[in-house]
Design a protein around this motif. Structure first.
Motif: not given
Length: 196
Positions: A126-145
């Motif tokens: 679920d996490q790497v450090g304090y970074f939620d792994t499900e947020m990888v997709r959300e991060f790149f979705y935000a960039i693409s749009y």
């Protein structure tokens, strides 16, 4: 050609972000998002894309990491779009298969002005450090749009979640560097429509 630079400030009730980006830099970065792993990934993005990047984020981390990561992606996408300007003379397309130990990630980009994300990666924690792994997709979705780019990310191999995410950020950096680079044969924009 002049350096392509941009500054973006974005403030909401959840985050306050300032980003300075130089697309024609040397990979220098100063990053402070409040999330150590995200700082590490953005440093890797800057270094491997040869972008100069300053990022300062104050987010509602007492809630969770979601708003900070997503809004940083939005602001970075805005900075990329602003820095690229009219996109005259750039290659427009970039792609790479990037290896990192047992991991192999494909990234392909079209700086078309049309946003779209295809994301095919699997995480087992679920996490790497304090970074939620499900947020990888959300991060790149935000960039693409926010950037107006067609972005494909695919995990070919990989079992270590840290490696998968880091390879993804590095692959994105290398593909973006290629897509945004100039080709002396392109006088205008690389499109039959006359704009991208």
């Amino acid at each position: 050609m002049a350096n392509r630079k941009s500054t973006v400030s974005r403030k909401t009730s959840e985050t306050e972000i300032k980003i300075e980006l130089n697309m024609d830099g040397t990979g220098e970065a100063t990053i402070d998002t409040g999330i150590g792993f995200l700082d590490h990934m953005l440093n890797s993005f800057a270094k491997h894309g040869l972008f100069d990047l300053n990022v300062s984020v104050k987010g509602d981390l007492y809630v969770d990491s979601h708003h900070t990561i997503e809004d940083t992606g939005i602001a970075l996408g805005m900075a990329i779009r602003k820095a690229l300007g009219d996109k005259k003379g750039i290659k427009r397309y970039g792609s790479i298969f990037l290896p990192m130990d047992e991991t192999l990630v494909l990234c392909a980009i079209d700086l078309s002005g049309r946003p779209y994300l295809v994301f095919d990666e699997t995480f087992t924690v679920d996490q790497v450090g304090y970074f939620d792994t499900e947020m990888v997709r959300e991060f790149f979705y935000a960039i693409s749009y926010a950037a107006g780019m067609n972005l494909h990310l695919k995990q070919i191999h990989g079992s270590n979640n840290h490696h998968i995410i880091e390879a993804t950020f590095k692959a994105f950096a290398k593909a973006l560097d290629e897509a945004s680079s100039y080709d002396i044969r392109i006088n205008d924009v690389l499109s039959t429509k006359g704009s991208i």
